[in-house]
Design a protein around this motif. Structure first.
Motif, short mmCIF file in Angstrom:
data_model
loop_
_atom_site.label_atom_id
_atom_site.label_comp_id
_atom_site.label_asym_id
_atom_site.label_seq_id
_atom_site.Cartn_x
_atom_site.Cartn_y
_atom_site.Cartn_z
N GLN A 1 9.28 45.27 43.42
CA GLN A 1 8.51 45.05 42.19
C GLN A 1 8.87 46.13 41.15
O GLN A 1 8.98 45.83 39.95
N ALA A 2 9.07 47.35 41.63
CA ALA A 2 9.49 48.42 40.72
C ALA A 2 10.88 48.10 40.15
O ALA A 2 11.12 48.28 38.95
N GLU A 3 11.76 47.62 41.02
CA GLU A 3 13.09 47.22 40.54
C GLU A 3 12.98 46.10 39.52
O GLU A 3 13.70 46.09 38.52
N LEU A 4 12.09 45.17 39.81
CA LEU A 4 11.90 44.06 38.88
C LEU A 4 11.40 44.55 37.52
O LEU A 4 11.90 44.13 36.48
N ARG A 5 10.43 45.47 37.57
CA ARG A 5 9.93 46.04 36.31
C ARG A 5 11.05 46.76 35.55
O ARG A 5 11.21 46.59 34.34
N ASN A 6 11.83 47.54 36.30
CA ASN A 6 12.95 48.24 35.66
C ASN A 6 13.97 47.24 35.09
O ASN A 6 14.49 47.45 33.99
N SER A 7 14.21 46.18 35.86
CA SER A 7 15.15 45.16 35.37
C SER A 7 14.62 44.49 34.11
O SER A 7 15.38 44.21 33.18
N LYS A 8 13.31 44.24 34.12
CA LYS A 8 12.72 43.63 32.93
C LYS A 8 12.82 44.56 31.73
O LYS A 8 13.15 44.12 30.62
N ALA B 1 23.94 39.22 29.77
CA ALA B 1 24.25 38.49 31.00
C ALA B 1 24.03 39.36 32.24
O ALA B 1 23.50 38.88 33.26
N ALA B 2 24.40 40.64 32.17
CA ALA B 2 24.21 41.55 33.31
C ALA B 2 22.74 41.75 33.59
O ALA B 2 22.30 41.79 34.76
N ALA B 3 21.95 41.90 32.56
CA ALA B 3 20.51 42.10 32.74
C ALA B 3 19.87 40.86 33.35
O ALA B 3 19.00 40.97 34.23
N LYS B 4 20.32 39.69 32.90
CA LYS B 4 19.79 38.46 33.46
C LYS B 4 20.12 38.37 34.95
O LYS B 4 19.30 37.97 35.77
N GLN B 5 21.34 38.71 35.25
CA GLN B 5 21.78 38.66 36.64
C GLN B 5 20.96 39.63 37.49
O GLN B 5 20.53 39.31 38.59
N ASN B 6 20.74 40.84 36.97
CA ASN B 6 19.92 41.82 37.70
C ASN B 6 18.50 41.32 37.89
O ASN B 6 17.91 41.49 38.96
N ALA B 7 17.96 40.73 36.86
CA ALA B 7 16.60 40.19 36.95
C ALA B 7 16.54 39.05 37.96
O ALA B 7 15.58 38.96 38.75
N GLU B 8 17.54 38.19 37.95
CA GLU B 8 17.58 37.08 38.90
C GLU B 8 17.69 37.61 40.33
O GLU B 8 17.02 37.12 41.24
N LEU B 9 18.54 38.60 40.50
CA LEU B 9 18.71 39.20 41.82
C LEU B 9 17.41 39.84 42.29
O LEU B 9 16.99 39.65 43.44
N LEU C 1 14.43 39.09 41.32
CA LEU C 1 13.49 38.00 41.56
C LEU C 1 13.75 37.35 42.91
O LEU C 1 12.81 37.06 43.67
N GLN C 2 15.00 37.12 43.25
CA GLN C 2 15.34 36.54 44.55
C GLN C 2 14.88 37.45 45.69
O GLN C 2 14.31 36.99 46.67
N HIS C 3 15.13 38.75 45.52
CA HIS C 3 14.67 39.72 46.55
C HIS C 3 13.16 39.69 46.66
O HIS C 3 12.61 39.70 47.76
N LEU C 4 12.50 39.64 45.53
CA LEU C 4 11.04 39.63 45.53
C LEU C 4 10.52 38.37 46.22
O LEU C 4 9.59 38.44 47.03
N LEU C 5 11.11 37.24 45.95
CA LEU C 5 10.69 36.00 46.59
C LEU C 5 10.94 36.03 48.09
O LEU C 5 10.12 35.57 48.88
N GLN C 6 12.08 36.60 48.49
CA GLN C 6 12.38 36.71 49.92
C GLN C 6 11.37 37.61 50.61
O GLN C 6 10.87 37.28 51.69
N VAL C 7 11.05 38.72 50.00
CA VAL C 7 10.09 39.65 50.60
C VAL C 7 8.71 39.02 50.65
O VAL C 7 7.98 39.15 51.64
#
Length: 159
Positions: free
Chosen positions: A83-90, A104-112, A114-120
Motif C-alpha cells: 500500500q505504501a508502494e502504491l501511494r508512492n506510485s500514485k 507510461a512508466a508511472a502507469k506501469q508502476n501503478a499497475e504493477l 495494484l497487481q501486487h496489492l490484489l494478490q496480497v
C-alpha cells in the motif's frame, strides 16, 4: 429315631441342593463380573485412545492456527508495504502527470503495485479463512473434550 434321622437326611439333601444352586449362581456371577471387568477395561482403553487422538488433533490444530496467525501477520505487513508502494506510485504518477514526462512508466508502476496489492489481498483473505477454519476446529475439539469429561463424571456417579 428313624423318623428323625430321615427328616435330618432330607434336610441335609435340601441344604446340599441349595448349596449347589448357590455355588452355581456364584460361579455365574463371578463369570459375569469378569466379563464386565474386561468390557470396562476395553472401554477405558478405547476412551483413552480417543482422548489421545483428540489431544493430538488439538496440538495439530494449535500449530496450524499459530502458523496461520503468523502468515496473516506477514501478509498484513506485506500488504502495508504494498500500500505504501502504491501511494508512492500514485504520488510519482501525479508528479509525472504534472511534468508530462515518463507517464507510461508511472502507469506501469501503478499497475504493477495494484497487481501486487490484489494478490496480497487475495492471499490475505485465504489465510484469514484458514485461520477461522482452524479456530472452528479448535472449538469443536474443546466441545468434544467437555463431552468426554461429562461422560467420565456420569460413569463415576453411576458406580
Amino acid at each position: 429315631l428313624k423318623e428323625e434321622n430321615a427328616i435330618l437326611r432330607n434336610k441335609i439333601n435340601k441344604l446340599q441342593l441349595l448349596s449347589e444352586t448357590q455355588a452355581d449362581k456364584m460361579r455365574k456371577l463371578q463369570k459375569k463380573l469378569e466379563e464386565n471387568q474386561i468390557k470396562e477395561e476395553k472401554e477405558a482403553q478405547d476412551l483413552e485412545a480417543m482422548v489421545q487422538h483428540v489431544e493430538q488433533n488439538l496440538q495439530l490444530m494449535t500449530k496450524r492456527a499459530a502458523k496461520a496467525e503468523n502468515s496473516v501477520a506477514k501478509l498484513r505487513q506485506e500488504n502495508a508495504q504494498l500500500q505504501a508502494e502504491l501511494r508512492n506510485s500514485k504520488l510519482e504518477n501525479e508528479a509525472l502527470r504534472a511534468g508530462q514526462a515518463g507517464l507510461a512508466a508511472a502507469k506501469q508502476n501503478a499497475e504493477l503495485a495494484l497487481q501486487h496489492l490484489l494478490q496480497v489481498t487475495t492471499s490475505s483473505r485465504a489465510s484469514i479463512r484458514q485461520l477461522l477454519s482452524g479456530a472452528e476446529s479448535l472449538q469443536l475439539i474443546a466441545d468434544l473434550l467437555k463431552s468426554i469429561d461429562r461422560i467420565s463424571e456420569v460413569s463415576e456417579d453411576g458406580q
